[in-house]
Design an enzyme around this catalytic site. Structure first.
Site, mmCIF file in Angstrom:
data_model
loop_
_atom_site.group_PDB
_atom_site.id
_atom_site.type_symbol
_atom_site.label_atom_id
_atom_site.label_comp_id
_atom_site.label_asym_id
_atom_site.label_seq_id
_atom_site.Cartn_x
_atom_site.Cartn_y
_atom_site.Cartn_z
ATOM 1 N N SER A 252 53.688 98.136 25.866
ATOM 2 C CA SER A 252 53.229 96.775 26.135
ATOM 3 C C SER A 252 53.029 96.479 27.620
ATOM 4 O O SER A 252 52.074 95.788 27.989
ATOM 5 C CB SER A 252 54.187 95.763 25.511
ATOM 6 O OG SER A 252 54.129 95.822 24.100
ATOM 7 N N THR A 295 60.423 92.292 19.972
ATOM 8 C CA THR A 295 60.393 93.383 19.013
ATOM 9 C C THR A 295 61.763 93.514 18.356
ATOM 10 O O THR A 295 62.651 92.691 18.589
ATOM 11 C CB THR A 295 59.933 94.693 19.693
ATOM 12 O OG1 THR A 295 59.756 95.700 18.710
ATOM 13 C CG2 THR A 295 60.921 95.153 20.745
ATOM 14 N N LYS A 299 63.152 89.544 15.872
ATOM 15 C CA LYS A 299 61.997 88.778 15.416
ATOM 16 C C LYS A 299 62.360 87.589 14.531
ATOM 17 O O LYS A 299 61.543 86.666 14.376
ATOM 18 C CB LYS A 299 61.008 89.696 14.697
ATOM 19 C CG LYS A 299 60.351 90.711 15.621
ATOM 20 C CD LYS A 299 59.244 91.473 14.926
ATOM 21 C CE LYS A 299 58.563 92.419 15.911
ATOM 22 N NZ LYS A 299 57.373 93.063 15.335
ATOM 23 N N ALA A 362 61.720 95.707 5.028
ATOM 24 C CA ALA A 362 61.723 94.260 4.781
ATOM 25 C C ALA A 362 62.187 93.485 6.007
ATOM 26 O O ALA A 362 62.669 92.359 5.895
ATOM 27 C CB ALA A 362 62.622 93.941 3.582
ATOM 28 N N ALA A 365 58.863 92.959 11.111
ATOM 29 C CA ALA A 365 57.500 93.493 11.067
ATOM 30 C C ALA A 365 56.960 93.471 9.643
ATOM 31 O O ALA A 365 55.791 93.127 9.412
ATOM 32 C CB ALA A 365 57.475 94.910 11.622
ATOM 33 N N GLY A 477 50.244 102.969 14.632
ATOM 34 C CA GLY A 477 50.191 101.554 14.984
ATOM 35 C C GLY A 477 49.591 101.245 16.343
ATOM 36 O O GLY A 477 49.750 100.119 16.832
#
Length: 497
Positions: A252, A295, A299, A362, A365, A477
């Site tokens: 990032s 991240t 989240k 789950a 993300a 990703g």
């Protein structure tokens, strides 16, 4: 706010190697530090002439092992080396060492007299390689016995709170006659944002020798200059960043800082790893962070700290973006949009209607991806080791759910048109597939599945390698990262990437 000088730490084993390194990165630094403790024994005899061979001010350092260095021969031998290096001063001061690093407990009157006579400034240093220092101001006062010395405190933080305290304490200081550093990965903000600490200098290493300072997490000179543009950081620089834990290997900063450069913005994007979200918020508010990416594993915790929650976040139940507006924190989710765009581009589909989709995991993300799959018209099944979490996520969208184990294999086969892997298993892993790094180790690919793994480091994860070998189309990703990052950039700055 005066910019800290950038000091290249030279850890080569020979004088020649250090000269070559300095010549290669000369345009990126202001001064150098010769680490005599790294030199071969016979090379130490020629230290005295080193300043005359270079065109930048140089620090003479002979670091003891207890302080993180390599010198183990004892204080008598070290004193002799200091004396040899400082003796026979030249009338041309540029041919002498401009600075010498003496530890807080190293007091040799003859050497100190020599520094005064030769106009060599003393950096009076304290290092704690294992613990933080909390009373920064008090420690500086004890160390500063005269105006001729520059006190240096370097410590190993236990948490991001220790780094936050460093910035909080530094805000009380008025001058830049000090060096304050937090070491290790959590301390990286103190190296990038040295201007906010009012530091006299910050240390860097060459990319080739960065392994020599891995334990204290130097940033290399190229990264410090070209990625973080440290020379341009000032009191008007807007600070953005990313938090998570352990936050290793994120791309990032490359994405966002490249955007700031392209748009000629006075902004910087930095990593600040935090074990819990309270630490991240405290750091952001103390340092003046105006927006940051979130991240794993924060989240969902972010929702408790937000003053405003976007409709998408309310639906998803997780956020990956926080922005400070009018002194209030707003949270958004760009993961769903980034995922949908990258998946549809990869599959060349307009939507997911008539597709059976397996969502692996789950967490935060997975919540964004489940939302995106639902919006795109797909039918999905959520697979997770904790069945209750899979059930809670699946029921939001009238999806099915099942165990992430061999018992769920038949159901997984039913929903195998597109398999979306959202867990952290396989991240930074170069090994072949096993139960520890492959969340689908129990599943045998037929070759007809499409596998989308949200991990982008490594480029091919163990589960991707196994699926690809079976004939499946696979995607990582990387583009999800870019597309969600473009949206974050717009939320942070108001401009399109």
């Amino acid at each position: 706010m005066e910019r800290p000088k950038i000091c290249l730490t030279l850890t080569g084993t020979t004088i020649r190697e250090n000269l070559e390194t300095l010549d290669k990165y000369r345009d990126k630094i202001d001064m150098a530090e010769l680490r005599v403790d790294y030199l071969n024994t016979d090379e130490r005899l020629y230290v005295r002439r080193f300043p005359s061979l270079i065109d930048v001010p140089c620090i003479l350092t002979i670091r003891r092992q207890i302080d993180g260095g390599k010198f183990v021969e004892g204080e008598a031998a070290r004193t002799v080396l200091f004396a040899r290096a400082l003796s026979f001063a030249d009338e041309d001061k540029t041919r002498n060492f401009a600075y010498v690093d003496f530890e807080e407990d190293f007091h040799i009157p003859s050497l100190e007299d020599a520094t005064l006579a030769f106009d060599t400034k003393v950096i009076r240093s304290f290092h704690d390689m294992h613990n933080p220092v909390s009373d920064i101001i008090g420690r500086l006062k004890k160390m500063t016995t005269s105006g001729f010395e520059i006190p240096k405190i370097a410590f190993m933080p236990h948490s991001l709170d220790d780094v936050t305290n460093l910035f909080r304490e530094a805000s009380k200081l008025r001058d830049n006659n000090h060096i304050l550093l937090a070491m290790g990965p959590m301390g990286i903000p103190s190296r990038i944002l040295g201007a906010k600490l009012k530091n006299f200098l910050t240390y860097t290493s060459s990319p080739e020798s960065i392994g020599n300072t891995a334990n204290i997490a130097h940033l290399d000179a190229v990264k410090l200059n070209e990625l973080y543009r440290m020379k341009t950081i000032n009191e008007n620089t807007k600070i953005f960043g990313i938090t998570g834990w352990p936050l290793t290997g994120t791309s990032s900063p490359e994405l966002h800082n490249a955007g700031y450069t392209r748009h000629n913005m006075n902004s910087v994007y930095i990593p600040f790893p935090a074990e819990n979200f309270d630490q991240a918020m405290s750091f952001a508010e103390t340092v003046g962070v105006q927006g940051f990416s979130i991240t794993v594993p924060h989240k969902e915790a972010v929702l408790e700290k937000a003053n405003f929650i976007s409709p998408e976040v309310l639906d998803i139940g997780a956020s990956n973006t926080m922005v400070l507006k009018d002194d209030k924190w707003s949270c958004y989710n760009t993961d769903a949009d980034g995922f949908a765009r990258s998946l549809l581009e990869f599959t060349e589909l307009k939507n997911l209607k008539h597709k059976k989709v397996a969502i692996i995991g789950a967490g935060g993300a997975a919540k964004a991806i489940a939302y995106a799959v639902y919006k795109a018209g797909g039918k999905a099944c959520v697979f997770n080791r904790t069945l209750g979490k899979a059930k809670a996520l699946a029921e939001k969208y009238d999806f099915e759910y099942g165990p992430l184990s061999a018992e769920g294999g038949k159901l997984l086969r039913k929903y195998s048109d597109i398999i979306i892997q959202t867990t952290s298993k396989g991240m930074h892993c170069k090994e072949s597939s096993n139960a520890e790094n492959d969340p689908l180790f129990f599943y045998e690919f037929s070759g007809k599945e499409i596998l989308f793994d949200i991990i982008y480091m490594p480029e091919v994860t163990p589960v991707m390698a196994r699926a690809k070998a079976a004939g499946c189309h696979v995607c990582n990703g990387y583009y999800m990262l870019r597309y969600q990052g473009y949206k974050q950039f717009e939320l942070f700055t108001g401009d399109e990437y």
